[in-house]
Every structure is written in C-alpha cells, then in structure tokens.
Scaffold this active site. Structure first.
Site, PDB file in Angstrom:
ATOM      1  N   LYS A 266      -4.077  11.286   4.082  1.00 22.44           N
ATOM      2  CA  LYS A 266      -3.761  11.220   5.157  1.00 22.44           C
ATOM      3  C   LYS A 266      -2.421  11.538   5.851  1.00 22.44           C
ATOM      4  CE  LYS A 266      -4.163   6.996   2.492  1.00 22.44           C
ATOM      5  NZ  LYS A 266      -5.556   6.900   2.532  1.00 22.44           N
TER       6      LYS A 266
ATOM      7  N   LYS B  92       3.111   4.369  -1.631  1.00 19.91           N
ATOM      8  CA  LYS B  92       3.181   5.293  -2.415  1.00 19.91           C
ATOM      9  C   LYS B  92       4.595   6.221  -2.162  1.00 19.91           C
ATOM     10  CE  LYS B  92      -1.387   4.611  -1.909  1.00 19.91           C
ATOM     11  NZ  LYS B  92      -2.436   4.615  -0.587  1.00 19.91           N
TER      12      LYS B  92
ATOM     13  N   ASP C 211      17.281   9.687  -8.396  1.00 15.62           N
ATOM     14  CA  ASP C 211      18.547  10.195  -8.075  1.00 15.62           C
ATOM     15  C   ASP C 211      19.219  10.203  -6.727  1.00 15.62           C
ATOM     16  OD1 ASP C 211      18.443  10.336 -11.165  1.00 15.62           O
ATOM     17  OD2 ASP C 211      19.203  12.236 -10.884  1.00 15.62           O
TER      18      ASP C 211
ATOM     19  N   HIS D 149       0.856  -1.336   0.280  1.00 13.96           N
ATOM     20  CA  HIS D 149      -0.319  -0.215  -0.197  1.00 13.96           C
ATOM     21  C   HIS D 149       1.217   1.619   0.078  1.00 13.96           C
ATOM     22  CE1 HIS D 149      -3.317   2.621   1.986  1.00 13.96           C
ATOM     23  NE2 HIS D 149      -3.798   2.292   0.412  1.00 13.96           N
TER      24      HIS D 149
ATOM     25  N   ASP E   8      -0.893  20.555  17.987  1.00 19.07           N
ATOM     26  CA  ASP E   8      -0.376  21.374  18.603  1.00 19.07           C
ATOM     27  C   ASP E   8       0.207  22.716  17.498  1.00 19.07           C
ATOM     28  OD1 ASP E   8      -1.502  20.554  20.441  1.00 19.07           O
ATOM     29  OD2 ASP E   8       0.483  20.622  21.372  1.00 19.07           O
TER      30      ASP E   8
ATOM     31  N   HIS F 274      -8.697  11.339   0.109  1.00 16.41           N
ATOM     32  CA  HIS F 274      -7.827  10.543   0.515  1.00 16.41           C
ATOM     33  C   HIS F 274      -7.085  10.596   1.170  1.00 16.41           C
ATOM     34  CE1 HIS F 274      -5.696   6.904  -1.102  1.00 16.41           C
ATOM     35  NE2 HIS F 274      -7.081   6.454  -0.672  1.00 16.41           N
TER      36      HIS F 274
END
Length: 486
Positions: free
Chosen positions: A406, A226, A231, A224, A411, A404
């Site tokens: 996350k 991404k 380089d 899952h 604070d 979508h």
C-alpha cells in the site's frame, strides 16, 4: 378466536414495520456517505429481515461499550503526554516541501502533533530481508519489544522470529504482542500462544470473535495495523503480516504475497509508541505510555534524516483522517501520482480526486494485482476501471503474485506507506497506520520499487477494456452496488 388471531396478526405487521422504520431512522440519522446510506436502505427494503440483521451486525461502527469507554478515558492522559513531548522542540520539523505542506498542516491540526525529523528510514522490499532484519533487532533488544499484527501464521522464518522473541523475554526484555482474533485464528489454535506466554511474552487476542457478542460489537471491525517497536527507538511498519509467503495461502491461486516494510530509527518510534499504547489500553484496560525520546541521541540530523508524520485511524482516533490525507495528497499532485493497492474500492470523493488529477495533466498510475484473494473486492474494483481509464489514468495489473503493498508517491517527493488499502474498510472502519514522508531521496527509493512493480505488470488498454463481455459488466455493476459496504 378469529378476532384474537387477527389482533396478533396486526400486531406482528405493526411490529414488523415499526422495526423497519426504526432501522431506517438509524440509517438516516448516522452521518455517512449518501451511496452507503442508499445501499443500506435498498438492502433493508429488498430483503427486510436479512437486511435488518445485517445492518445491526455490520452497519455501524460499534466498538463495544467497554472498549468505547476505555477509548474515551485514555485521551486526557495521552494529550497531556503529547503536550510534554512537544516541549522537545528539537525533534519537530518546522519546514516542509511545497507538495507536503498542506498534508503536514492537516495532520498537525487534527492529531495535535507535527512531523518528527532526524529519523533514519530504510525500505525493505522482500519479506525474507524484513524477517531477518527483525530477528537481528530482536536479538539485540535490551528493554522492550511491542508488536501488533493482523495475521500471524507459523512457518518458515516466522518460527525463527518467534524463537528470538521468546529468547528475548527469557533474558528479561518486556515483550508484548497484540494479534487480531479473526486474522490470526490459526495462530491462536496452535501451540505458540501457550509457548510464548510460558516464556514471558504477553500475548493479547484483540477484538475477540464470538457469536455471543455478535450484537454487542461489530465483528468485522478489525485490528489491521502492522507495527514492531524495539527499545523505544527502532520501529517497523508497512503492509507485511507476520507470515512467510512461502508458507502462506499457497492454495489461493494468486502467487506469493508481495509486501513493503519500512524500518526506522529515531523519534518517530515514540509517535508509534503512543498509538500502540492507546491500542493496548483499549483492548486490555492497562495504561502503559511510552517514555519520551532521548533528544540528546539524534545522530540523524536534518541533512541526512527524514521527516515523518504518523497517521492512525480507527475508533478513538480522529475520524476520516486517512481519507482526508489521501485526498489532500492527490490534490497536491502537479506532475506524477503513483498508487499501489491490493484492493481498489475507493469512495466517490477519492475516485473523483484521482480522475481530476489525470484530467488536469498529472501522470497518474495505479498498480493492482491481476489476481486477487477476494472475489468480491476483485469484481468491485473492476467496476471503477472504465471511469478511471476514460479520465486518462494508467491502470497496471501486477502479474508477479498478489501485490499487497500500500503506497502513494506524489511528485517524487511526498510518500505515504502503511497498512491502508484503497477501500471502505481501511478508510472508515479498521485500525490502520500510515507513514507520511517528506523527502525526495526516500521518494526516489519508493519510485524504484513502484517502477519494478509496473515493469512486472500488464497495462490495461482502454479500447480493449471497453470491448469486454457484457456479462462481465453486469457482474461488475452488481458488486459495485455493494462497494459502499465492502
């Protein structure tokens, strides 16, 4: 003859109960949360044969024998490489803010490496901007490009990115991509894998889905993450799959997907390279450790650079690390806690931590999409609303598409951004990645994004929610029963 059938009947009954007893023992011997164990036992005893088969398929974190052996074998060389990296003391942060100190200590203790400083960090809030930035960076790549995504779907700007990647491979850049077999099923049925391989791009289908292997490896264990690495210096991660939202799930009835990505330059790319190398070795058996960063090329010093810690989860990585990180972050909050997630199915510990934060005076906000692409998770999420609202948590339902993103902001200083949903699959099962950033400037940028989400959301009124139809409560509790298994 009657005696023979009687014996056979008793043997079948004995074997049946012996099988149930054996699976029950496996459930009890595995160290898991009590609600999860109880849910599995109820399923097994209410629907014995179906429950047993379901448990054998999805009940244990089974990576498969070959991958498990690779995961175990890779760590000695990886740990030696990390020890060599730690000799480059200049790239490691020695101080953290008060709110972030405990979390960075936890990460250093469990992962063996501290936070990396001197990084440039940019938030990309639009998929179009992200894809255009990626196409530009790929076009300028000179040495290597590595990618891993859960979903890759052709269409729109993604096709332009694929062309840029193939052009890079043709000019001699080493290009490797890993894509999840289940998430990218449409991609692997398209002409693109063959086209990319012909251009020189290494394309690997990770955690292959096959009925022949259904009892040898857990099929819903997914890659899952991404990530994009260029380089050994430029990196991307966040919630965005390799899709153009204008062409993705248009018939789902939830609107376009809204994502957040971070683009980074600096030593943090090396830490992400370690994770990629581990994933590559687990899947292919080939060992390719990244080169160490050039410590003489650090233009972003402490005054202008960001301190970042990278947390990876999944088989072969420290167990429960992201769950611990979230708990530590929530308990560190003193003023405000803002969380965004498309799927809200928290563990009991997380639910308790969030409610406790609100009850001790922290201004807590959770932003979730009003319409979800998963009916199961959507209903299960609603089962937690009443307890959260009663504790004083502000729940916002985003109406501008499928949110979508996350993210967690504590604070205004401590930020967590990555691929992790607040559900059991992300917390305990899948290969995931999260960035931990200790910086109030970045916190301000993230706060503006989250405030925009809140402005496009509807705040749930606790009194109105308490008057919802009784049938909805029944459905919520039904799916809540299965929440430990989602």
């Amino acid at each position: 003859m009657t005696t023979f059938y009687t014996v056979i009947n008793w043997l079948l009954v004995f074997g049946y109960w012996l099988l149930i007893a054996g699976v029950t023992l496996r459930v009890l011997m595995k160290r898991r949360a009590v609600p999860s164990a109880m849910a599995w036992l109820l399923v097994i005893y209410i629907l014995p044969l179906v429950g047993i088969i379901t448990y054998l398929l999805f009940g244990e974190l089974n990576l498969g024998k070959r991958r498990a052996e690779r995961a175990k074998a890779m760590w000695p060389s990886t740990e030696r490489w990390m020890q060599d990296l730690k000799q480059c003391k200049r790239i490691f942060a020695t101080e953290n803010s008060e709110v972030a100190r405990s979390l960075f200590k936890l990460c250093e203790h469990r992962q063996g490496m501290g936070g990396l400083k001197g990084n440039q960090l940019q938030l990309l809030t639009g998929t179009e901007d992200t894809l255009k930035a990626l196409i530009k960076d790929i076009g300028l790549a000179q040495n290597n490009i590595e990618m891993v995504f859960y979903i890759w779907q052709a269409g729109g700007l993604v096709d332009q990115l694929a062309e840029a990647l193939m052009a890079a491979a043709r000019r001699g850049v080493s290009c490797r991509i890993m894509l999840d077999s289940a998430g990218s099923v449409a991609f692997f049925r398209s002409p693109y894998p063959a086209m990319m391989r012909n251009a020189g791009v290494e394309v690997v289908e990770t955690l292959h889905v096959s009925l022949l292997r259904v009892f040898l490896r857990r099929m819903d264990l997914r890659q899952h993450r991404k990530m994009v690495l260029i380089d050994n210096y430029i990196s991307y991660t966040g919630s965005m799959n390799m899709v153009d939202p204008r062409y993705f799930k248009q018939d789902a009835g939830v609107g376009q997907w809204i994502d957040l990505m971070a683009r980074m330059e600096g030593p943090v790319t090396t830490a992400m390279g370690i994770i990629y190398s581990c994933d590559w070795e687990i899947e292919t058996g080939k060992r390719v450790l990244p080169p160490p960063p050039d410590v003489n090329i650090m233009p972003f010093e402490q005054a202008t650079g960001h301190t970042i810690q990278v947390i990876a989860s999944g088989p072969g990585f420290p167990e429960g690390m992201i769950h611990q990180a979230l708990l530590t972050s929530i308990y560190s909050s003193r003023q405000q806690l803002i969380m965004t997630t498309p799927y809200l199915v928290p563990s009991d510990d997380l639910l308790h931590a969030i409610c406790t934060a609100a009850q001790r005076g922290v201004d807590v906000h959770i932003v979730v999409p009003r319409y979800n692409d998963s009916m199961l998770v959507g209903w299960a999420s609603r089962a937690f609303f009443a307890e959260l609202l009663e504790a004083g948590v502000n729940i916002h339902q985003f109406e501008g598409g499928l949110l979508h993103t996350k993210s967690v902001l504590v604070d205004g200083q401590l930020s967590l951004v990555g691929t992790v949903n607040l559900d059991m699959r992300s917390l305990w099962l899948n290969f995931e990645i999260t960035l931990v950033i200790d910086d109030d400037d970045f916190g301000s940028d993230l706060a503006r994004v989250q405030e925009d989400y809140i402005a496009r959301s509807r705040l749930i009124d606790p009194q109105v929610w308490a008057k919802r139809p009784y049938w909805q409560r029944i459905v919520e509790r039904l799916f809540y029963f299965f929440s430990p298994l989602l």
